[in-house]
Design an enzyme around this catalytic site. Structure first.
Site, PDB file in Angstrom:
ATOM      1  N   HIS B 132      94.676  12.075 -58.254  1.00 30.29           N
ATOM      2  CA  HIS B 132      95.717  11.047 -57.334  1.00 30.29           C
ATOM      3  C   HIS B 132      95.580   9.815 -58.278  1.00 30.29           C
ATOM      4  O   HIS B 132      94.735   9.128 -58.902  1.00 30.29           O
ATOM      5  CB  HIS B 132      94.972  10.842 -55.966  1.00 30.29           C
ATOM      6  CG  HIS B 132      95.036  12.196 -55.054  1.00 30.29           C
ATOM      7  ND1 HIS B 132      96.162  12.492 -54.609  1.00 30.29           N
ATOM      8  CD2 HIS B 132      94.179  12.878 -54.780  1.00 30.29           C
ATOM      9  CE1 HIS B 132      95.933  13.538 -53.807  1.00 30.29           C
ATOM     10  NE2 HIS B 132      94.421  13.773 -53.994  1.00 30.29           N
ATOM     11  N   CYS B 490      91.814  42.592 -67.580  1.00 27.35           N
ATOM     12  CA  CYS B 490      92.661  42.050 -66.888  1.00 27.35           C
ATOM     13  C   CYS B 490      93.962  41.885 -67.143  1.00 27.35           C
ATOM     14  O   CYS B 490      94.289  41.248 -67.984  1.00 27.35           O
ATOM     15  CB  CYS B 490      92.027  40.585 -66.152  1.00 27.35           C
ATOM     16  SG  CYS B 490      93.267  39.814 -64.800  1.00 27.35           S
TER      17      CYS B 490
END
Lengths: 330, 566
Positions: B132, B490
């Protein structure tokens, strides 16, 4: 091995093998790429029978059906690169260029005049049907459960709830029962089952496994490993009906809730996705109108209920791909 | 007016005068009694906060809400019995790991004690990974102070520790023209807090230039360029790995049972794996920090878990949006959350969230339909997003104090205890700055008994033993070194056998599917592990010599399989 072929087939399942054979018969040079260590695709783990009734008028198991094609591929002298993964597929002017990788060859490139995409499909997961509650171990897709039992010899659970009445789910209900597990029931959110009638009869009715229509799993319970599911009836708009909840204890939840064509490898090409099937838009020769020379067949095109039709779609794509390559050569 | 009377009056205003009693406990105010709903307990807690007390001990019981059994697993060994560390850090979240890394600059022995099977298992992984800008926190709060400093520090930390940081900036969208008039106030607040970068008003036209897929009805935005994103769990693990490299230890499956006190100090910490002696203790126990404080008889605050649900969309959605989009609830004074937003993650996925729900549990990470639906409304900000791109969703619990601010201070009662507690949002953004202060406080404590010196040879750079291959060129090079980098396991995320093996050989023991997934994204793609799970398990089994049936999804209580087939 060359590095330019008339037709490169991606995926050595029933669609890919059929298309490769047809393209070869029509005189094209053909290469098949397969990411697994052997051809056959998902058929290799489908040890139940019922394959080939339409095509061969025989009742074959998955591996038997695949083996026929593997033998023909071998006899036709078609090259297959197994344990090979396609990293990148682009179209450059009149040819397709691919980058691939395997442990044996490292990263390498290939070029093809036509490409057949026969990459099959993947299963929808618990997240894609928005199941809520806890996230414990013990939730499997039906195909995954099938791989564990049939290919590796392990049990996904001893007391199963099956969500979705797709064919693999029904077949797994029977398979688990044969392996000594208890199947608490098959739950189907729709008002009618989605699998073949013969599977309802042979996999559920013959084993007295209850099928609950209009009912679904609303919540998963269990911190480490799944302990139970909450099931609930739904109204005609598929919203849960209050007061119909019930807790069903189980140690695994098996999902047979739909298949999605697996075509992510086409992301760099300007293909158009068919919103309904999840595959790409093609003409009746299985060719993409946006990417001439790109063909799609089998479950990568749309999800078929019988493998016999998958092979047939492969033949159409293989034949058209061969023709395309020949015209491209002139 | 007397503070206690004020609290009592506030409770009466809520209609809780008869059910809830306020009393003073040391420097804090304690609430007791019994109420009918969790919301009432929450309302009472807030009513008692910021009335001049050090903290609020909200011990009100609620109808139908029982005790929560906190997860623990004891591996059964006593390997830590009798060992001594100068510093024991309780909690292997981002605060504990960042603090360990800061303390590793000194010539002292450090151990992180984590109750779970891996680091960053709770709040530190269950958040949006946003760094932030420091705009939303109240001026003058600890949140504002640490957020601004932490945001600034991330550039250096990311570079040294080798985790990815992007600063796409944050667009606070204005759904009406009225918000434009608030811009001077927003600027003033940003200036007060010390927000970095050229924060500014952005016209409607410019918004669509920056973000062409934003929905048409936006009338402008406030842009905060210093807003960043990281993978919060990869960053946490990177901090811990660097601490390890510099001599610190990490012990997993260590549930703290009690402290042995001696003359106002913690002499040792009792865990399932033994009783560990210590020079100082840092409480970074996240949602359990008030319990840890109580174990040391230093309870002056209590936590309430505010659950947030988040949702991740397919990786291909990342291309549709550059900046972090948030909604203007940001400027509501009373808001307890920043309202969440649409965040482009570091890995290219879009994340929606988080929601905010007050609820009684410390580790109930379940999701429900209602909050998920609420989350999906955020899809409306970006026209290219739809619910069909959802890959997964999860929830986390913010450890909030009733004052809604961080607690970062040495204990007033226990001579060798430091608290880093109530670290909710913007905790990830603040972590490096919090770590510096917690380390300083701890060094001050240790210095009373011995000389604590910075050690020579501290290496701030993490040497990476594993990572995910991102480009075809890199893969070509790696396969040249080891062919197993060419064996793709994967398929959704293109991760090879050797990349998984490297993770399993990493400095912090990993033996579960989620442990692998947290370090490299094996199984985190669109098929959700459908194809690769059996293969990853075979690799874990082979690499670590664990039988297949003992491999877990996320630690001891979660075996994947139930046994062998007939």
């Amino acid at each position: 091995m060359k590095n330019v072929y008339d037709v490169i087939v991606i995926g050595a399942g029933p669609a890919g093998m059929a298309s490769a054979l047809t393209a070869r018969e029509k005189g094209s040079s053909v290469l098949i790429i397969e990411r697994e260590d052997r051809p056959g695709g998902i058929l290799n783990q489908c040890i139940h029978d019922g394959f080939g009734l339409v095509k061969f008028n025989e009742k074959l198991t998955g591996p038997e059906y695949a083996d026929r094609y593997v033998r023909w591929i071998d006899e036709a002298g078609i090259e297959i690169l197994t344990s090979t993964f396609l990293l990148e597929l682009i179209k450059d002017e009149d040819e397709f260029r691919m980058k691939l990788v395997s442990a044996e060859k490292g990263v390498f490139s290939l070029r093809g005049k036509a490409v057949v995409v026969s990459t099959g499909c993947r299963e929808r997961s618990d997240r894609q049907i928005f199941i809520h509650g806890d996230r414990p171990a013990g939730i499997f897709t039906a195909g995954q459960a099938q791989a564990f039992i049939n290919r590796m010899g392990y049990m996904p659970g001893r007391r199963a709830v099956i969500l979705g009445s797709g064919d693999i789910g029904l077949i797994m209900a029977r398979r688990l029962t044969l392996e000594g597990a208890e199947v608490e029931g098959v739950y189907e959110i729709q008002s009618r089952p989605s699998g073949l009638q013969r599977n309802i009869s042979q996999c559920l009715n013959d084993f007295s496994i209850p099928l609950h229509l209009g009912r679904t799993v609303s919540r998963v319970i269990g911190k480490g490993r799944i302990e139970a599911v909450e099931v609930v009836s739904v109204d005609e708009r598929m919203n849960p009906v209050k007061g119909t909840e019930a807790i069903v204890p189980c140690d695994c939840l098996i999902l047979s809730v739909g298949l999605i064509p697996e075509i992510d490898i086409l992301k760099d090409l300007p293909v158009v996705k068919d919103g309904k099937t999840g595959g790409i838009v093609t003409d009746d020769r299985m060719e993409s109108p946006q990417v001439p020379g790109l063909f799609s067949c089998g479950n990568a095109h749309h999800v078929y209920d019988l493998v016999d039709y998958v092979s047939e779609s492969g033949e159409i794509a293989g034949s058209a791909a061969s023709e395309f390559a020949r015209e491209a050569a002139i | 007016m007397n503070k206690l009377k004020k609290v009592t009056k506030e409770l009466a205003k809520l209609g809780l005068g008869g059910d809830v009693q306020a009393s003073e406990f040391r420097k804090s105010v304690r609430l007791t009694g019994h109420v009918g709903s969790w919301d009432e307990k929450v309302a009472a807690g807030f009513a008692a906060a910021n009335r001049g007390y050090k903290g609020v001990l909200n011990d009100i019981t609620v109808e139908g809400v029982g005790e929560e059994k906190i997860y623990r697993y004891d591996p059964g060994d006593r390997d830590l019995e009798g060992r001594y560390f100068d510093v024991l850090i309780i909690g292997g979240g981002i605060i504990g790991c960042a603090t360990a890394r800061e303390l590793a600059r000194y010539d002292i022995s450090i151990a992180i004690l984590e109750k779970e099977e891996d680091l960053a298992m709770q709040t530190s992984s269950r958040n949006d990974g946003m760094i932030h800008p420091g705009f939303a926190a109240h001026p003058g709060s600890k949140k504002a102070h640490y957020n601004i400093l932490g945001n600034r520090m991330y550039t250096k930390w990311a570079e040294e520790l080798g985790f990815e940081l992007k600063r796409p900036g944050s667009l606070v969208l204005f759904p009406s023209r009225l918000e434009k008039y608030l811009v001077p106030l927003m600027k003033m607040r940003a200036r007060k807090n010390g927000v970095d970068g050229h924060y500014r008003y952005i016209s409607r036209k410019k918004v669509f230039e920056m973000e062409p897929n934003v929905t048409e009805d936006q009338q402008g935005a406030f842009f905060l360029p210093s807003a960043g994103i990281i993978s919060p769990y990869k960053a946490t693990i990177a901090m811990a790995e660097n601490a390890l490299q510099n001599g610190a230890d990490v012990f997993l499956n260590c549930f703290v049972e009690s402290f042995e006190m001696d003359g106002g100090r913690i002499a040792s910490v009792r865990i399932g794996r033994g009783t560990v002696k210590c020079g100082a203790v840092i409480n970074c126990a996240g949602n359990f920090a008030d319990i840890i404080a109580e174990l040391a008889d230093d309870r002056f605050f209590s936590l309430h878990g505010r659950k947030g649900t988040e949702c991740i969309l397919d990786r291909n959605t990342g291309l549709t949006q550059h900046s972090i989009l948030s909604m203007p609830r940001l400027i509501q004074r009373k808001s307890k959350t920043k309202g969440g937003g649409v965040v482009p993650c570091i890995e290219g996925n879009i994340l929606l969230g988080p929601t905010a729900e007050e609820q009684p549990w410390r580790e109930d990470f379940s999701t429900d339909r209602g909050h998920f639906q609420e989350l999906l409304q955020k899809l409306d900000l970006n026209t290219k997003l739809s619910g069909s791109s959802v890959i997964t969703y999860f929830s986390g619990i913010r450890p909030a104090s009733w004052e809604e601010d961080f607690i970062i201070e040495p204990s007033e009662r226990v001579a060798n205890l430091v608290h880093g507690a109530a670290i909710q949002s913007p905790g990830v953004a603040s972590a490096p700055a919090i770590a510096v202060d917690l380390a300083k406080m701890t060094v001050d404590i240790l210095s009373k008994d011995k000389t604590v010196e910075e050690k020579t040879g501290f290496n701030p750079r993490r040497t990476v033993s594993y990572h995910q291959i991102e480009t075809v060129e890199e893969r070509r090079e790696m396969v040249g070194k080891n062919p197993l980098y060419g064996n793709i396991i994967c398929r959704c995320e293109t991760i090879s056998e050797q990349e998984i093996r490297d993770v399993l050989r990493g400095p912090i023991p990993v033996n579960s599917l989620d442990g692998v997934k947290r370090r490299i994204r094996a199984g985190a793609g669109r098929c959700h592990g459908g194809f690769c799970t059996p293969k990853i398990m075979e690799i874990i089994s082979d690499e670590l010599g664990i039988p297949m049936v003992e491999i877990t999804r996320k630690g001891d209580s979660s075996p994947v399989l139930s046994g062998e087939a007939k």
